[in-house]
Design a protein around this motif. Structure first.
Motif, PDB file in Angstrom:
ATOM      1  N   GLY A 234     -94.390  82.264 -18.173  1.00  0.00           N
ATOM      2  CA  GLY A 234     -93.909  81.094 -17.452  1.00  0.00           C
ATOM      3  C   GLY A 234     -94.511  79.821 -18.019  1.00  0.00           C
ATOM      4  N   ILE A 235     -93.704  78.770 -18.130  1.00  0.00           N
ATOM      5  CA  ILE A 235     -94.186  77.515 -18.715  1.00  0.00           C
ATOM      6  C   ILE A 235     -93.874  76.344 -17.788  1.00  0.00           C
ATOM      7  CG2 ILE A 235     -94.035  78.322 -21.099  1.00  0.00           C
ATOM      8  CD1 ILE A 235     -91.375  76.798 -21.344  1.00  0.00           C
ATOM      9  N   ALA A 236     -94.725  75.325 -17.864  1.00  0.00           N
ATOM     10  CA  ALA A 236     -94.530  74.102 -17.067  1.00  0.00           C
ATOM     11  C   ALA A 236     -93.968  72.968 -17.907  1.00  0.00           C
ATOM     12  CB  ALA A 236     -95.850  73.675 -16.432  1.00  0.00           C
ATOM     13  N   GLU A 237     -93.983  73.143 -19.239  1.00  0.00           N
ATOM     14  CA  GLU A 237     -93.384  72.162 -20.137  1.00  0.00           C
ATOM     15  C   GLU A 237     -92.951  72.861 -21.410  1.00  0.00           C
ATOM     16  OE1 GLU A 237     -96.325  69.226 -20.902  1.00  0.00           O
ATOM     17  OE2 GLU A 237     -97.647  70.572 -22.007  1.00  0.00           O
ATOM     18  N   LEU A 238     -91.968  72.289 -22.070  1.00  0.00           N
ATOM     19  CA  LEU A 238     -91.473  72.876 -23.313  1.00  0.00           C
ATOM     20  C   LEU A 238     -92.454  72.620 -24.448  1.00  0.00           C
ATOM     21  CD1 LEU A 238     -87.707  71.814 -23.246  1.00  0.00           C
ATOM     22  CD2 LEU A 238     -88.646  74.074 -22.726  1.00  0.00           C
ATOM     23  N   PRO A 239     -92.594  73.583 -25.365  1.00  0.00           N
ATOM     24  CA  PRO A 239     -93.381  73.315 -26.569  1.00  0.00           C
ATOM     25  C   PRO A 239     -92.755  72.169 -27.367  1.00  0.00           C
ATOM     26  CG  PRO A 239     -92.904  75.659 -26.345  1.00  0.00           C
ATOM     27  CD  PRO A 239     -92.058  74.954 -25.335  1.00  0.00           C
ATOM     28  N   GLU A 240     -93.573  71.399 -28.037  1.00  0.00           N
ATOM     29  CA  GLU A 240     -93.066  70.262 -28.803  1.00  0.00           C
ATOM     30  C   GLU A 240     -92.089  70.697 -29.891  1.00  0.00           C
ATOM     31  OE1 GLU A 240     -96.184  67.866 -30.324  1.00  0.00           O
ATOM     32  OE2 GLU A 240     -96.963  67.273 -28.349  1.00  0.00           O
ATOM     33  N   ASN A 241     -92.297  71.898 -30.414  1.00  0.00           N
ATOM     34  CA  ASN A 241     -91.438  72.355 -31.515  1.00  0.00           C
ATOM     35  C   ASN A 241     -90.220  73.131 -31.028  1.00  0.00           C
ATOM     36  OD1 ASN A 241     -93.105  74.494 -30.665  1.00  0.00           O
ATOM     37  ND2 ASN A 241     -92.970  75.526 -32.647  1.00  0.00           N
ATOM     38  N   ALA A 252     -76.342  75.865 -19.856  1.00  0.00           N
ATOM     39  CA  ALA A 252     -76.668  77.291 -19.736  1.00  0.00           C
ATOM     40  C   ALA A 252     -76.891  77.707 -18.294  1.00  0.00           C
ATOM     41  CB  ALA A 252     -77.910  77.609 -20.572  1.00  0.00           C
ATOM     42  N   ILE A 253     -77.480  76.820 -17.491  1.00  0.00           N
ATOM     43  CA  ILE A 253     -77.774  77.098 -16.079  1.00  0.00           C
ATOM     44  C   ILE A 253     -77.053  76.033 -15.243  1.00  0.00           C
ATOM     45  CG2 ILE A 253     -79.575  77.569 -14.374  1.00  0.00           C
ATOM     46  CD1 ILE A 253     -79.796  79.394 -16.750  1.00  0.00           C
ATOM     47  N   PRO A 254     -75.768  76.219 -14.988  1.00  0.00           N
ATOM     48  CA  PRO A 254     -74.985  75.189 -14.267  1.00  0.00           C
ATOM     49  C   PRO A 254     -75.593  74.872 -12.903  1.00  0.00           C
ATOM     50  CG  PRO A 254     -73.538  76.855 -15.222  1.00  0.00           C
ATOM     51  CD  PRO A 254     -74.936  77.366 -15.380  1.00  0.00           C
ATOM     52  N   GLY A 255     -75.613  73.583 -12.580  1.00  0.00           N
ATOM     53  CA  GLY A 255     -76.114  73.147 -11.291  1.00  0.00           C
ATOM     54  C   GLY A 255     -77.615  73.032 -11.207  1.00  0.00           C
ATOM     55  N   ASP A 256     -78.323  73.219 -12.335  1.00  0.00           N
ATOM     56  CA  ASP A 256     -79.783  73.145 -12.336  1.00  0.00           C
ATOM     57  C   ASP A 256     -80.235  71.990 -13.221  1.00  0.00           C
ATOM     58  OD1 ASP A 256     -82.360  73.825 -11.670  1.00  0.00           O
ATOM     59  OD2 ASP A 256     -82.481  75.573 -12.993  1.00  0.00           O
ATOM     60  N   ASP A 257     -81.472  71.586 -13.016  1.00  0.00           N
ATOM     61  CA  ASP A 257     -82.067  70.498 -13.777  1.00  0.00           C
ATOM     62  C   ASP A 257     -83.303  71.025 -14.491  1.00  0.00           C
ATOM     63  OD1 ASP A 257     -82.557  67.453 -14.265  1.00  0.00           O
ATOM     64  OD2 ASP A 257     -84.452  68.208 -13.416  1.00  0.00           O
ATOM     65  N   LEU A 258     -83.430  70.733 -15.773  1.00  0.00           N
ATOM     66  CA  LEU A 258     -84.516  71.276 -16.576  1.00  0.00           C
ATOM     67  C   LEU A 258     -85.879  70.892 -16.024  1.00  0.00           C
ATOM     68  CD1 LEU A 258     -85.732  72.695 -19.031  1.00  0.00           C
ATOM     69  CD2 LEU A 258     -85.260  70.631 -20.380  1.00  0.00           C
ATOM     70  N   GLN A 259     -86.092  69.622 -15.748  1.00  0.00           N
ATOM     71  CA  GLN A 259     -87.407  69.184 -15.274  1.00  0.00           C
ATOM     72  C   GLN A 259     -87.740  69.789 -13.916  1.00  0.00           C
ATOM     73  OE1 GLN A 259     -89.683  67.695 -17.125  1.00  0.00           O
ATOM     74  NE2 GLN A 259     -88.148  67.831 -18.754  1.00  0.00           N
ATOM     75  N   GLN A 260     -86.743  69.925 -13.073  1.00  0.00           N
ATOM     76  CA  GLN A 260     -86.980  70.532 -11.764  1.00  0.00           C
ATOM     77  C   GLN A 260     -87.321  72.009 -11.916  1.00  0.00           C
ATOM     78  OE1 GLN A 260     -86.982  68.846  -8.646  1.00  0.00           O
ATOM     79  NE2 GLN A 260     -88.042  70.772  -8.194  1.00  0.00           N
ATOM     80  N   LEU A 262     -88.719  73.425 -14.509  1.00  0.00           N
ATOM     81  CA  LEU A 262     -90.080  73.510 -15.040  1.00  0.00           C
ATOM     82  C   LEU A 262     -91.105  73.281 -13.932  1.00  0.00           C
ATOM     83  CD1 LEU A 262     -89.534  71.543 -18.371  1.00  0.00           C
ATOM     84  CD2 LEU A 262     -90.232  73.948 -18.220  1.00  0.00           C
ATOM     85  N   ALA A 263     -90.849  72.297 -13.094  1.00  0.00           N
ATOM     86  CA  ALA A 263     -91.770  72.001 -11.991  1.00  0.00           C
ATOM     87  C   ALA A 263     -91.825  73.139 -10.985  1.00  0.00           C
ATOM     88  CB  ALA A 263     -91.346  70.706 -11.301  1.00  0.00           C
ATOM     89  N   ASP A 264     -90.696  73.833 -10.799  1.00  0.00           N
ATOM     90  CA  ASP A 264     -90.631  74.947  -9.847  1.00  0.00           C
ATOM     91  C   ASP A 264     -91.252  76.232 -10.397  1.00  0.00           C
ATOM     92  OD1 ASP A 264     -89.304  73.300  -8.101  1.00  0.00           O
ATOM     93  OD2 ASP A 264     -87.315  74.139  -8.498  1.00  0.00           O
ATOM     94  N   GLY A 265     -91.523  76.273 -11.698  1.00  0.00           N
ATOM     95  CA  GLY A 265     -92.052  77.500 -12.294  1.00  0.00           C
ATOM     96  C   GLY A 265     -90.995  78.549 -12.546  1.00  0.00           C
ATOM     97  N   ARG A 266     -89.760  78.100 -12.807  1.00  0.00           N
ATOM     98  CA  ARG A 266     -88.648  79.033 -13.013  1.00  0.00           C
ATOM     99  C   ARG A 266     -88.220  79.141 -14.474  1.00  0.00           C
ATOM    100  NH1 ARG A 266     -84.363  77.107 -11.345  1.00  0.00           N
ATOM    101  NH2 ARG A 266     -84.914  75.062 -10.468  1.00  0.00           N
ATOM    102  N   VAL A 267     -89.004  78.583 -15.398  1.00  0.00           N
ATOM    103  CA  VAL A 267     -88.654  78.594 -16.819  1.00  0.00           C
ATOM    104  C   VAL A 267     -89.654  79.468 -17.565  1.00  0.00           C
ATOM    105  CG1 VAL A 267     -88.248  77.193 -18.879  1.00  0.00           C
ATOM    106  CG2 VAL A 267     -87.689  76.280 -16.605  1.00  0.00           C
ATOM    107  N   PHE A 268     -89.135  80.285 -18.495  1.00  0.00           N
ATOM    108  CA  PHE A 268     -89.960  81.291 -19.162  1.00  0.00           C
ATOM    109  C   PHE A 268     -89.663  81.313 -20.659  1.00  0.00           C
ATOM    110  CE2 PHE A 268     -89.218  82.368 -14.789  1.00  0.00           C
ATOM    111  CZ  PHE A 268     -90.483  82.721 -14.325  1.00  0.00           C
ATOM    112  N   LEU A 269     -90.692  81.630 -21.420  1.00  0.00           N
ATOM    113  CA  LEU A 269     -90.609  81.550 -22.884  1.00  0.00           C
ATOM    114  C   LEU A 269     -91.078  82.843 -23.520  1.00  0.00           C
ATOM    115  CD1 LEU A 269     -90.251  79.730 -25.471  1.00  0.00           C
ATOM    116  CD2 LEU A 269     -92.691  79.190 -25.235  1.00  0.00           C
ATOM    117  N   ASN A 270     -90.326  83.281 -24.533  1.00  0.00           N
ATOM    118  CA  ASN A 270     -90.794  84.308 -25.468  1.00  0.00           C
ATOM    119  C   ASN A 270     -90.988  83.630 -26.815  1.00  0.00           C
ATOM    120  OD1 ASN A 270     -90.274  86.289 -23.436  1.00  0.00           O
ATOM    121  ND2 ASN A 270     -89.880  87.790 -25.047  1.00  0.00           N
ATOM    122  N   ASP A 271     -92.229  83.514 -27.234  1.00  0.00           N
ATOM    123  CA  ASP A 271     -92.563  82.844 -28.489  1.00  0.00           C
ATOM    124  C   ASP A 271     -93.170  83.863 -29.443  1.00  0.00           C
ATOM    125  OD1 ASP A 271     -93.364  81.215 -30.544  1.00  0.00           O
ATOM    126  OD2 ASP A 271     -94.397  79.744 -29.279  1.00  0.00           O
TER     127      ASP A 271
END
Length: 663
Positions: A234-241, A252-260, A262-271
Motif C-alpha cells: 500500500g502506498i500514500a503517494e506515487l513514486p516519482e518515476n 481505470a477506476i471510474p468515479g474515483d479520484d487518485l489523490q483521494q 491515496l489518502a484513503d489507503g486504497r492504492v497499491f504498488l508492485n515494484d
C-alpha cells in the motif's frame, strides 16, 4: 530422563533393525540436568556436528549458508518417493502424448523411435514401482505401524527399496530430458499460438487460468491470491518515476479520484526494481529478456477487490510510458504485452526471492543450526525437527538440477543462470526474520487493514494458520519453560540463536530473552517451513504451468509505446514451445507432491511411529491434540470462506499444507 530418543525395533526373526529417530520421552533443558547429563548432551551434539556442517561455497548459490551434504536422517521416506514417481511418470505420459500429437509438424522416424523406446522404458519403470508399492501395501492402504511389520516389510528392507526408487526417479528424469531435446530439435517447425500452448496439456487437465489469464480482474487477483502475494504494498503517494496522471487513474477506476484514493489507503504498488541484478540471457542463439516493471492497482470506493490501474514496463519513465487498461483496438495489445511483462517479472520475483530464498534456503539454515546446537533431548529439537524433514535433500537436488547450468531456471527464465543465482542469493541474505513474520510483514507493506484491502485471501488465511501455530508453540513452550528466566538460562538456546544469526547469516535474528519471543520465533520457523512454502509452492501447478499466463523470461524487448501492437507480436513475447512444455512439466512436479499434512507428526521410516512421546504433549487434552483440533477448525473456516469467495483460495487449507518443505 533419558538421552535416547530413538527406538530399536526387533523383527520376528530376532534381527535388530535400524533405530527410528523420535522426539524425546522426557525432554529437558540443559540447566536442569546434572553435570554428567550435560556432558552427555555435549557429546551427542559434537557427534551430530560431524554430520551437519556449514558451507557457503556451493557454486550455484555462492555465499548462502548450506549443509555440506545430506545426512541419512534427512533423506526422504519411501512414501515420498512413491508420490514423486507417480507424478513423474504422469509427466512422461503427457510429454509423449504431446510429441505424438499433430500440433507438431511431425517427428521423423528416428525421433519416433526414441519416443517409442522412452514410452517402453517408462512403462517398465511404472510396473516396477507398482510392484514395490504393492510390497509396501501399508503406504497405500493406511495400515498402522504394527500392520506394516506384520505385512513383512521390515525397516531393514527400506534402504534398498528407497535406493531402487531413487534410481527409477533418475531414469525418469533422463527420459524426460531426452524427450524435451526432441522438441527443441523441432522448434523451428512449431507455430506458437494460445491453442497450441493449451494443447500441451494432453493427458492432464489444463488449469483454469489458461482460459482466464487475459482478464484484467484475474491479473489483479493474482497479486493477492497467486504465487506471489508477498510484494504488493500500500502506498500514500506515487513514486516519482511512475507518473500516473489523475486522468489515467480516473479512466481505470471510474468515479474515483487518485489523490483521494491515496489518502484513503486504497492504492497499491508492485515494484520489481529488485530484479535489477538480472542480466538478460540467450537460449540456442535467441535473445531472452528480463524486465523491472511497476504495476499500480486500486480498490474502488466501496469495493473489495483490486483493479488494475497502470503499468510501466521499466523503471525509467522517460523511456517507458505509463500504459493503462483499454479495449481500443490500437492500444489493447500493448496493454496485453505490458501485463505479460509484469507476469515475467512476477515469476522471477516469486521463484528467486519468495520461493527459493524465502522458504527453502531460510529453512535449511535453521535446520542445520538446530542439529548443531540443540541436543536431541532438548524440547525445541522435538518441536522443530519434523518441520525440516526432506528439506536438505530437496534443496540439494534443486542446486544440482533446477538452478544449475542447463537446468530449467537457466532455460525458461530470462536471466543468465549466474545472475538468477545471484538474485536468489541476494533474496536469501537480505531476508529479515522478524520483518517477515506474517503480522509484521502485513503491517510493513500496509496491507493488513481489511477495510482498505478487503479481498486478500493469502493474508486472511495465513493469519488463521499463523495463529493456530502460535497457540501450539505457546502451549508447548510453556510446558518446558516456567518463566523468562528459564529462557535466558538455556545455554543451548543461546548458542542456537547465535548460530542462526552468525553462521546462518539470518538478518534480524537476535538473542532470545523471553517466552513470548521464543514463541514468535518458533511460530515463524514452523510457518515458513509449512504454510508459507505451501502458499508459494502449490500455485505453481494451478497458475504457473501455462506459459502465456506467467513465465520466467520474455522473448522480445519491453514495449516503449502502447499503440501499434498486434496479437502475433504479443504471442511473440512467449517462450518457444519446447520451453513451455519444460516449464509445464517442471512445475507440475513441484506443485503436485503433497506429503504429510501439517499437524501429522510421524517418523520418516516405517513403522511410522508417532513422533512425540512426552505424555505432557500427547495427552488427550494436551497441546498436540489442541493443535490438531485448531487446524481442523481453521480448515472449516477456510472452506466456509471459499464458498463465499468468487474464486476459492485453497493453498492454506491445513489439509493441503505439508509439515515441511519437502518438494
Amino acid at each position: 530422563m533419558s538421552f535416547e530418543n530413538a527406538q530399536t525395533i526387533v523383527a520376528k526373526d530376532g534381527v535388530q533393525l535400524e533405530t527410528v529417530k523420535r522426539g524425546a520421552v522426557d525432554p529437558s533443558l540443559p540447566q536442569n540436568d546434572t553435570i554428567e547429563q550435560r556432558q552427555q548432551r555435549r557429546a551427542q551434539i559434537a557427534k551430530t556436528c560431524a554430520a551437519y556442517q556449514w558451507t557457503t561455497d556451493i557454486a550455484s548459490l555462492p555465499g548462502v549458508p548450506l549443509a555440506t551434504h545430506v545426512p541419512s536422517d534427512d533423506k526422504p521416506s519411501i512414501v515420498w518417493w512413491f508420490h514423486v514417481l507417480e507424478v513423474g511418470l504422469a509427466i512422461i505420459e503427457n510429454v509423449i502424448a504431446v510429441e505424438l500429437h499433430p500440433i507438431l509438424a511431425g517427428l521423423d522416424d528416428a525421433a519416433r523411435q526414441i519416443v517409442s523406446k522412452s514410452q517402453t522404458q517408462a512403462q517398465e519403470i511404472s510396473s516396477s514401482v507398482a510392484a514395490l508399492c504393492e510390497k509396501h501395501g501399508h503406504v497405500k492402504n493406511g495400515l498402522d505401524a504394527l500392520d506394516a511389520l506384520e505385512a513383512g516389510v521390515a525397516e531393514a528392507e527400506q534402504s534398498s527399496d528407497i535406493s531402487a526408487l531413487q534410481k527409477f526417479a533418475g531414469e525418469v528424469h533422463d527420459i524426460f530430458l531426452i524427450l524435451i531435446d526432441i522438441l527443441k530439435a523441432e522448434e523451428a517447425a512449431n507455430i506458437k499460438s494460445i491453442e497450441a500452448y493449451r494443447d500441451q496439456f494432453r493427458t492432464m487437465k489444463a488449469p483454469g487460468i489458461a482460459y482466464t489469464f487475459q482478464d484484467d480482474d484475474e491479473f489483479a487477483r493474482l497479486r493477492v491470491a497467486g504465487p506471489n502475494p508477498m510484494l504488493i504494498t500500500g502506498i500514500a503517494e506515487l513514486p516519482e518515476n511512475f507518473p500516473v496522471s489523475a486522468a489515467q487513474y480516473a479512466a481505470a477506476i471510474p468515479g474515483d479520484d487518485l489523490q483521494q484514493a491515496l489518502a484513503d489507503g486504497r492504492v497499491f504498488l508492485n515494484d520489481y526494481k529488485d530484479l535489477e541484478i538480472l542480466v538478460a540471457g540467450v537460449w540456442q542463439g535467441h535473445a531472452k529478456y528480463v524486465y523491472q516493471p511497476m504495476a499500480l492497482f486500486a480498490v474502488p470506493p466501496g469495493g473489495s477487490a483490486l483493479k488494475a490501474v497502470a503499468i510501466q514496463c521499466g523503471q525509467d519513465s522517460s523511456q517507458y510510458p505509463v500504459m493503462t487498461p483499454t479495449v481500443a483496438e490500437k492500444d489493447k495489445w500493448g496493454w496485453e504485452i505490458a501485463k505479460f511483462v509484469v507476469q515475467v517479472a512476477d515469476c522471477n520475483y516469486h521463484e528467486l526471492f519468495v520461493h527459493l530464498a524465502g522458504t527453502h534456503l531460510v529453512s535449511e539454515a535453521i535446520a542445520v543450526a538446530t542439529r548443531r546446537n540443540l541436543a536431541n533431548i532438548h524440547p525445541l529439537w522435538s518441536l522443530l525437527v519434523p518441520h525440516f524433514e526432506g528439506t536438505l535433500f530437496i534443496n540439494n537436488l534443486a542446486v544440482k538440477t533446477l538452478i544449475n547450468q542447463g537446468g530449467p531456471i537457466d532455460q525458461f527464465f530470462g536471466g543468465t543462470i549466474t545472475s538468477s543465482q545471484l538474485t536468489a542469493v541476494q533474496g536469501r541474505l537480505s531476508f529479515n526474520f522478524y520483518d517477515k513474520m506474517v503480522p509484521h510483514d502485513m503491517a510493513r507493506r500496509h496491507v493488513g487493514d481489511a477495510s482498505k484491502l478487503p479481498d486478500f485471501p493469502y493474508r486472511d488465511d495465513a493469519l488463521l494458520v499463523w495463529n493456530a501455530i502460535h497457540e501450539w508453540a505457546e502451549q508447548y513452550i510453556d510446558i518446558y519453560y516456567s518463566d523468562d528466566d528459564a529462557v535466558t538460562a538455556d545455554s543451548e538456546l543461546a548458542l542456537w540463536a547465535t548460530s542462526i544469526a552468525a553462521e546462518g547469516l539470518m538478518e534480524g535474528f537476535e538473542a532470545i530473552s523471553s517466552r513470548a519471543q521464543l514463541v514468535d520465533v518458533c511460530t515463524m520457523i514452523i510457518f515458513t517451513a509449512s504454510a508459507q512454502h505451501a502458499a508459494v509452492n502449490f500455485p505453481q501447478k494451478q497458475v504457473m504451468t501455462f506459459a502465456p499466463a506467467i513465465t520466467g523470461g520474455g522473448w522480445s524487448a519491453a514495449p516503449m509505446q502502447q499503440d501499434g501492437h498486434d496479437k502475433q507480436e504479443w504471442i511473440g513475447y512467449m517462450p518457444p514451445m519446447s520451453l513451455s512444455l519444460l516449464q509445464l512439466s517442471s512445475l507440475v512436479l513441484l506443485g503436485s507432491v503433497y506429503y504429510r499434512p501439517l499437524g501429522d507428526y510421524k517418523t520418516n521410516r516405517a513403522p511410522y511411529k508417532n513422533w512425540f512421546q512426552d505424555p505432557r504433549i500427547t495427552g488427550d487434552e494436551g497441546p498436540l491434540s489442541r493443535f490438531q483440533a485448531g487446524l481442523r477448525a481453521v480448515e472449516e473456516r477456510i472452506i466456509a470462506r471459499n464458498k463465499r469467495r468468487m474464486h476459492p483460495y485453497t493453498y492454506l487449507q491445513p489439509s493441503l499444507i505439508p509439515t515441511s518443505t519437502n518438494i
